[in-house]
Design an enzyme around this catalytic site. Structure first.
Site, short mmCIF file in Angstrom:
data_model
loop_
_atom_site.label_atom_id
_atom_site.label_comp_id
_atom_site.label_asym_id
_atom_site.label_seq_id
_atom_site.Cartn_x
_atom_site.Cartn_y
_atom_site.Cartn_z
N LEU A 187 8.91 -9.74 -17.46
CA LEU A 187 8.91 -11.01 -16.77
C LEU A 187 7.33 -11.34 -16.24
O LEU A 187 7.00 -12.55 -17.01
CB LEU A 187 9.54 -10.80 -15.30
CG LEU A 187 9.49 -11.94 -14.34
CD1 LEU A 187 10.08 -13.16 -14.82
CD2 LEU A 187 10.25 -11.41 -13.23
N GLU A 199 4.05 -12.60 0.84
CA GLU A 199 4.16 -13.90 1.00
C GLU A 199 5.49 -14.62 0.26
O GLU A 199 5.99 -15.53 1.11
CB GLU A 199 2.82 -14.61 0.05
CG GLU A 199 1.62 -14.04 0.94
CD GLU A 199 1.09 -12.69 0.47
OE1 GLU A 199 1.71 -12.04 -0.37
OE2 GLU A 199 -0.05 -12.22 1.33
N GLU A 259 7.77 -6.86 -7.21
CA GLU A 259 9.00 -7.33 -6.94
C GLU A 259 9.03 -8.53 -6.02
O GLU A 259 9.87 -8.67 -5.09
CB GLU A 259 10.02 -6.13 -6.42
CG GLU A 259 11.34 -6.38 -6.90
CD GLU A 259 12.01 -5.55 -8.05
OE1 GLU A 259 10.98 -5.12 -8.59
OE2 GLU A 259 13.07 -5.71 -8.24
N THR A 302 5.76 -10.69 -3.94
CA THR A 302 4.81 -10.22 -2.71
C THR A 302 5.52 -10.63 -1.39
O THR A 302 6.28 -11.16 -1.16
CB THR A 302 3.62 -11.14 -2.85
OG1 THR A 302 3.80 -12.45 -2.83
CG2 THR A 302 2.78 -10.90 -4.26
N GLY A 308 2.00 -13.90 -11.71
CA GLY A 308 3.12 -13.07 -11.04
C GLY A 308 4.18 -14.02 -10.22
O GLY A 308 5.27 -14.26 -10.87
N GLN A 348 -4.26 9.43 8.95
CA GLN A 348 -5.01 9.34 10.17
C GLN A 348 -4.62 10.87 10.75
O GLN A 348 -5.39 11.64 11.28
CB GLN A 348 -4.61 8.32 10.94
CG GLN A 348 -5.91 8.16 12.12
CD GLN A 348 -7.28 7.64 11.60
OE1 GLN A 348 -7.29 7.26 10.50
NE2 GLN A 348 -8.28 8.11 12.21
N THR A 374 7.11 -2.12 -16.15
CA THR A 374 7.38 -0.62 -15.62
C THR A 374 8.17 0.10 -16.86
O THR A 374 9.16 -0.88 -17.23
CB THR A 374 8.12 -0.40 -14.35
OG1 THR A 374 7.13 -1.10 -13.52
CG2 THR A 374 8.64 0.87 -14.22
N PRO A 385 0.22 -11.84 -17.88
CA PRO A 385 -1.17 -12.03 -17.35
C PRO A 385 -1.63 -13.04 -16.49
O PRO A 385 -2.38 -12.97 -15.42
CB PRO A 385 -2.23 -11.53 -18.68
CG PRO A 385 -0.98 -11.28 -19.64
CD PRO A 385 0.06 -11.78 -19.29
N ARG A 419 -0.93 22.31 12.98
CA ARG A 419 -2.61 22.04 12.91
C ARG A 419 -2.88 22.27 14.62
O ARG A 419 -2.26 21.66 15.18
CB ARG A 419 -2.77 20.84 12.29
CG ARG A 419 -4.20 20.35 12.79
CD ARG A 419 -5.27 21.07 12.04
NE ARG A 419 -6.62 20.64 12.24
CZ ARG A 419 -7.55 21.11 11.33
NH1 ARG A 419 -7.53 22.03 10.58
NH2 ARG A 419 -8.74 20.53 11.51
#
Lengths: 264, 384
Positions: free
Chosen positions: B125, B370, B366, B368, B131, B339, B158, B128, B271
């Site tokens: 889909l 946004e 898949e 963004t 997207g 962290q 993929t 370059p 730890r």
């Protein structure tokens, strides 16, 4: 050929195992139950034998037999989803507290209700780790005893195994009916597929009580057991290790340590 | 209302959890380091039927549903996101369009081998040049007699260049519509094939063991009947494929987020600092509690979207919300887990470092974050 696989639900291998302080039996309530890992190899071996025989036009079924509380049905479902044909669940409150001797008696009675040529089971359970049940079961059934199998070949009226030993293996052959216990070297158990999981729902599952199997209550449970847990204690915490500083004599210090521990 | 899984779904989840722990996790670091495609893992996934999970038995599938696929993806992602996206790409993007839109003959030809995992399909889909602007591709397919001739290139595809890749569905511009917008058509390109080239693997920040390639099509010819479904339906097809795919990516993100919780719990119990396990300090314990909270909420979001999908109800907004939220919290959890691990969290041999690198793409691929906000806002009637 009809094969019965005896499976046991045990506390999750990854969980901390505890004994219940009330009656000194394994605490099965507080932890997730899984199929005893070695029994997975037994199920796989039974399925492979059945598949190989059916490829040659032979018939027969693989039946799963388990003794345990209601929750053990999860383990039955897993064996069925791997591909076993049907299952028998021996469940009765009176069975609680049975040791290996009582369990072998109860299973032998349950086996009396199922047509079988071969009984396959893991060499031990990961909770009790007695490793005596296969031998006891064979004795009670009057069947051949083939234990520690790392390879099983079914012939006409006989079974031949490679029996795992400390130094290699022995080839042992015996007539059917036989009880075979398997070690983990024997195969790589399959993971159930979703199709298998869905199919397991519809496979026959028979529930047996003491009366159904003709089991005498006096011979099972705490009363019917030949052993008794009188006391137990938590495993002591790991001791701190001993650090040997190498000041030119590290090698001989290590040798002294090993000699002290009677390793050399 | 009951949010628990059915017995069958739970049994499947447990099975894949076991498989991921026993088979996938032990080799995850190796594949991450070498960037090798995990052929042996994929073969075993094929034997388990994972590639056929949501398809009917009639086509070689397992007779499950999309939730079953999502549960498998989540559990795989707890061990290795690369393996999880390999399954998602193969089933959600590769096989699903064939099943949804293909002709009976196309389904019979492709689905059985795809369901067994013996062949992998990819979905071409993105290009370059864009997207999010996926409705405006430059790749063209022109009919020449009884063949389509395809020219163009695709990016970030993929499963496009593995030894198992047998099919790439390519979105092509096949003409102009009356309203002036491009006519888009999905064309099936069986590979390997003359005129089709998968270039070398990208050097990626994460998802190292997943096969991601740029594709080049130069006068690549396929028979005229290679159109997936109807000519001109390409745009609608990929929009619907992406809606479903978002739920699957959400499941993948939840798996990664859960892995970060699991690793952090284990590490902070072992730890020690200042004479006590670091998990006994609220600064660490509360951080992990928040990670678990976010993971739980994200899981409910994708369960809800999958349940709506299964019921045939609209789920576009729920899929966008699940994808947006779970990818955001996957990045949050990965950051917090590193962290908790301190300096070790920055070492590549620790799974949390891998999770940290693998997480970021979830906010991009898949659709963004946004795009998800745009879809949610539009579903609320906002004129954006």
């Amino acid at each position: 050929m009809n094969i019965v696989v005896c499976v046991k639900q045990v506390p999750d291998t990854w969980a901390e195992k505890k004994l219940s302080p009330d009656d000194k039996t394994v605490d099965r309530v507080g932890v997730d139950g899984v199929m005893n890992e070695l029994d997975e190899y037994a199920v796989e071996e039974a399925l492979r034998i059945k598949e190989a025989l059916s490829a040659q036009g032979g018939g027969g079924e693989v039946t799963v037999l388990t003794m345990g509380p209601d929750k053990s049905v999860e383990t039955i479902r897993k064996a069925l989803s791997m591909g076993a044909d049907k299952a028998v669940h021996l469940v009765d409150p009176a069975l609680h507290g049975s040791d290996a001797l009582a369990t072998s008696y109860a299973l032998s009675k349950a086996l009396g209700t199922i047509e079988h040529d071969l009984v396959i089971l893991g060499v031990e359970s990961t909770d009790a780790r007695m490793s005596v049940l296969p031998a006891m079961l064979a004795e009670r059934l009057g069947a051949s005893q083939l234990t520690f199998a790392r390879k099983v070949e079914v012939g006409t009226g006989t079974v031949k195994i490679e029996r795992q030993t400390d130094s290699g293996y022995d080839v042992v052959e015996a007539p059917i009916p036989a009880v075979v216990s398997v070690v983990e070297k024997i195969n790589e158990p399959r993971y159930p597929s979703f199709k298998g999981i869905m199919a397991a729902k519809k496979k026959p599952l028979t529930t047996l009580t003491l009366a159904d199997a003709g089991i005498e209550a006096d011979n099972v449970g705490f009363a019917g057991s030949g052993t008794e847990v009188t006391d137990f204690a938590a495993r002591p915490p790991k001791q701190a290790g001993q650090i040997v500083k190498d000041e030119g004599d590290g090698g001989s210090k290590l040798a002294d340590f090993l000699a002290q521990q009677k390793f050399i | 209302m009951d949010f628990r899984l059915s017995d069958e779904h739970e049994a499947l989840r447990k099975t894949v959890e076991e498989f991921a722990r026993e088979v996938v996790a032990p080799v995850a670091e190796h594949h991450d380091r070498t960037e090798e495609f995990p052929y042996d893992v994929v073969r075993q996934m094929g034997e388990m039927g994972l590639f056929g999970l949501p398809f009917p038995e009639d086509y070689g599938g397992m007779g499950g549903d999309f939730l079953a696929l999502c549960l498998a993806i989540e559990e795989l992602a707890r061990a290795d996101s690369s393996v999880a996206i390999t399954l998602e790409g193969a089933v959600g993007l590769g096989s699903m369009p064939i099943y949804r839109f293909g002709s009976e003959q196309q389904k019979r030809e492709w689905l059985p081998q795809l369901c067994r995992g013996e062949a992998l399909a990819a979905f071409g889909l993105t290009e370059p040049g864009g997207g999010t602007d996926a409705g405006n591709p430059r790749t063209r397919a022109v009919l020449d007699g009884d063949e389509w001739v395809i020219n163009g290139s695709k990016a970030f595809i993929t499963n496009a260049g593995t030894d198992l890749t047998r099919l790439v569905t390519v979105l092509c511009r096949t003409g102009e519509r009356a309203d002036g917008r491009p006519e888009l058509t999905s064309v099936l390109v069986p590979v390997p094939r003359e005129g089709f080239r998968a270039s070398r693997k990208y050097s990626k920040v994460g998802w190292h063991a997943s096969d991601t390639r740029e594709l080049v099509l130069e006068d690549c010819r396929v028979p005229a009947e290679s159109v997936l479904g109807d000519r001109g339906r390409g745009y609608a097809q990929f929009l619907s494929t992406l809606d479903e795919g978002r739920v699957a990516i959400s499941a993948l993100a939840v798996g990664l987020a859960q892995a970060c919780v699991d690793e952090s719990v284990r590490y902070s119990r072992e730890r020690e600092a200042f004479g006590a396990p670091i998990g006994s300090y609220q600064g660490v314990a509360f951080r992990i509690a928040d990670m678990q909270l976010r993971t739980h909420v994200a899981r409910l979001a994708y369960y809800d979207a999958a349940a709506r999908m299964a019921a045939g109800a609209p789920f576009k907004r729920e899929a966008a919300m699940a994808k947006l939220y779970s990818s955001t919290i996957a990045v949050d959890n990965a950051r917090d887990a590193t962290q908790v691990f301190g300096g070790y969290g920055f070492m590549n041999e620790y799974p949390v470092a891998r999770h940290w690198r693998d997480a970021k793409i979830l906010e991009i691929g898949e659709g963004t974050s946004e795009v998800q906000r745009l879809l949610i806002a539009r579903s609320l009637g906002l004129p954006v």
